[in-house]
Design a protein around this motif. Sequence first.
Motif, PDB file in Angstrom:
ATOM      1  N   UNK A 178       0.848  -1.186   0.000  1.00 22.44           N
ATOM      2  CA  UNK A 178       0.000   0.000   0.000  1.00 22.44           C
ATOM      3  C   UNK A 178       0.888   1.241   0.000  1.00 22.44           C
ATOM      4  N   UNK A 179       0.554   2.202  -0.845  1.00 21.31           N
ATOM      5  CA  UNK A 179       1.272   3.481  -0.851  1.00 21.31           C
ATOM      6  C   UNK A 179       0.617   4.406   0.160  1.00 21.31           C
ATOM      7  N   UNK A 180       1.411   4.925   1.100  1.00 19.42           N
ATOM      8  CA  UNK A 180       0.911   5.861   2.100  1.00 19.42           C
ATOM      9  C   UNK A 180       1.408   7.269   1.769  1.00 19.42           C
ATOM     10  N   UNK A 181       0.590   8.258   2.123  1.00 15.83           N
ATOM     11  CA  UNK A 181       0.872   9.653   1.814  1.00 15.83           C
ATOM     12  C   UNK A 181       1.046  10.456   3.095  1.00 15.83           C
ATOM     13  N   UNK A 182       1.915  11.463   3.024  1.00 17.19           N
ATOM     14  CA  UNK A 182       2.085  12.414   4.124  1.00 17.19           C
ATOM     15  C   UNK A 182       2.110  13.807   3.518  1.00 17.19           C
ATOM     16  N   UNK A 183       1.083  14.602   3.812  1.00 16.83           N
ATOM     17  CA  UNK A 183       0.921  15.903   3.158  1.00 16.83           C
ATOM     18  C   UNK A 183       0.830  17.063   4.147  1.00 16.83           C
ATOM     19  N   UNK A 184       1.138  16.840   5.407  1.00 22.12           N
ATOM     20  CA  UNK A 184       1.085  17.914   6.396  1.00 22.12           C
ATOM     21  C   UNK A 184       2.151  18.968   6.122  1.00 22.12           C
ATOM     22  N   UNK A 185       1.870  20.196   6.475  1.00 21.28           N
ATOM     23  CA  UNK A 185       2.795  21.320   6.383  1.00 21.28           C
ATOM     24  C   UNK A 185       3.363  21.514   4.968  1.00 21.28           C
ATOM     25  N   UNK A 186       2.544  21.236   3.969  1.00 18.16           N
ATOM     26  CA  UNK A 186       2.956  21.472   2.594  1.00 18.16           C
ATOM     27  C   UNK A 186       3.800  20.372   1.974  1.00 18.16           C
ATOM     28  N   UNK A 187       4.076  19.313   2.738  1.00 14.13           N
ATOM     29  CA  UNK A 187       4.831  18.185   2.187  1.00 14.13           C
ATOM     30  C   UNK A 187       3.942  17.388   1.230  1.00 14.13           C
ATOM     31  N   UNK A 188       4.585  16.647   0.358  1.00 17.41           N
ATOM     32  CA  UNK A 188       3.855  15.758  -0.551  1.00 17.41           C
ATOM     33  C   UNK A 188       4.709  14.505  -0.731  1.00 17.41           C
ATOM     34  N   UNK A 252       9.973   8.069  12.289  1.00 15.67           N
ATOM     35  CA  UNK A 252      11.230   8.660  11.832  1.00 15.67           C
ATOM     36  C   UNK A 252      11.085   9.257  10.454  1.00 15.67           C
ATOM     37  N   UNK A 253      10.325   8.576   9.595  1.00 16.60           N
ATOM     38  CA  UNK A 253      10.094   9.073   8.243  1.00 16.60           C
ATOM     39  C   UNK A 253       9.242  10.334   8.245  1.00 16.60           C
ATOM     40  N   UNK A 254       8.143  10.327   8.981  1.00 19.18           N
ATOM     41  CA  UNK A 254       7.251  11.490   8.954  1.00 19.18           C
ATOM     42  C   UNK A 254       7.870  12.702   9.647  1.00 19.18           C
ATOM     43  N   UNK A 255       8.663  12.487  10.699  1.00 21.07           N
ATOM     44  CA  UNK A 255       9.355  13.616  11.340  1.00 21.07           C
ATOM     45  C   UNK A 255      10.273  14.318  10.345  1.00 21.07           C
ATOM     46  N   UNK A 256      10.973  13.534   9.517  1.00 20.41           N
ATOM     47  CA  UNK A 256      11.881  14.110   8.533  1.00 20.41           C
ATOM     48  C   UNK A 256      11.128  14.789   7.405  1.00 20.41           C
ATOM     49  N   UNK A 257       9.960  14.264   7.047  1.00 16.80           N
ATOM     50  CA  UNK A 257       9.184  14.815   5.938  1.00 16.80           C
ATOM     51  C   UNK A 257       8.512  16.124   6.326  1.00 16.80           C
ATOM     52  N   UNK A 258       7.831  16.154   7.483  1.00 16.52           N
ATOM     53  CA  UNK A 258       7.072  17.372   7.837  1.00 16.52           C
ATOM     54  C   UNK A 258       7.842  18.288   8.784  1.00 16.52           C
ATOM     55  N   UNK A 259       9.049  17.873   9.152  1.00 18.15           N
ATOM     56  CA  UNK A 259      10.005  18.703   9.891  1.00 18.15           C
ATOM     57  C   UNK A 259       9.481  19.178  11.239  1.00 18.15           C
ATOM     58  N   UNK A 260       8.852  18.248  11.940  1.00 16.79           N
ATOM     59  CA  UNK A 260       8.431  18.476  13.331  1.00 16.79           C
ATOM     60  C   UNK A 260       8.167  17.113  13.956  1.00 16.79           C
ATOM     61  N   UNK A 261       7.914  17.099  15.268  1.00 16.70           N
ATOM     62  CA  UNK A 261       7.563  15.839  15.906  1.00 16.70           C
ATOM     63  C   UNK A 261       6.300  15.272  15.262  1.00 16.70           C
TER      64      UNK A 261
END
Length: 288
Positions: A178-188, A252-261
Amino acid sequence: MTKPQTIQIFLPFGNPQGTRVAEITTRTVRVFDIPRKLLPEFLNMPESSQVGLYFLFSEVDNEENISCYVGQSGEVGKRLQQHHQKKDFWHRAIVAVSLTNTITDTHAKYLEWASIKLGQASGRFQLENGNSGSKPHTPAPLEADCVEILETIRVLMSTLGYPVLEPLPSHTKEIQSTIYLCTARGANARGILSSEGFTVLKGSTCAMKPTAKATPQSIKTRRQKLIDSGVLIMSSDTLVFAKDHLFQSPSGASCSVIYRTSNGWRDWRTAEGVDLATSEEKNIIQSN
């Protein structure tokens, strides 16, 4: 294709944190996992005088900063002694030799070339070798031997915790994830979950600036290391993943992507908006 295999791990000196010896019980390759401090123990073993392929690894201080050097030698113990004197970065050595002492210099040169090539393709570790150079001349029968030897080394190294020759999960065609998405704080960003961790896929973009209160120094340090190692690059004023990158956890991945906890089990979502935790729970229920 993966298949069931029996692997034997032997502790020659009885210390589970010390030297380990691994082998697949039906094959003729033996792999030694040697802490640098215990190199003298290996040098006293008969295998240290054999032709061998070796890998030097830096200390594992975090998932973005592990270096590896690949080499081969007609007398592998002697070469490791030289590296002990001249190379400071390494913390542990993985050495592959033949149980029947039938790996030749020709085998070793091909194995070194192929290992560097595979290590560069996987991108899991920062290789200290540079490019792999040209393919060494290897007669067809010996090259066939090398393919089987390298497959055995790959499996044993992964079992010992050093998957330098393994492709990332996203590169494995057999995996339908499954492909998961993280789009918080302008990330894609796009990523997949596997048994090894969470892989953010090439082309994913990140939030550019930290938050005032929710971006601790540890996340800033990790972000900078991703930039320094070339995993993240600037493209049209956007910070982009230049290649697939494996993190040890979804958070660890999402912290690096959206640049916050971040709680990656909640911030990674399917295209339908279902969070990672709920999606994976459904998969577990459906498999029962």
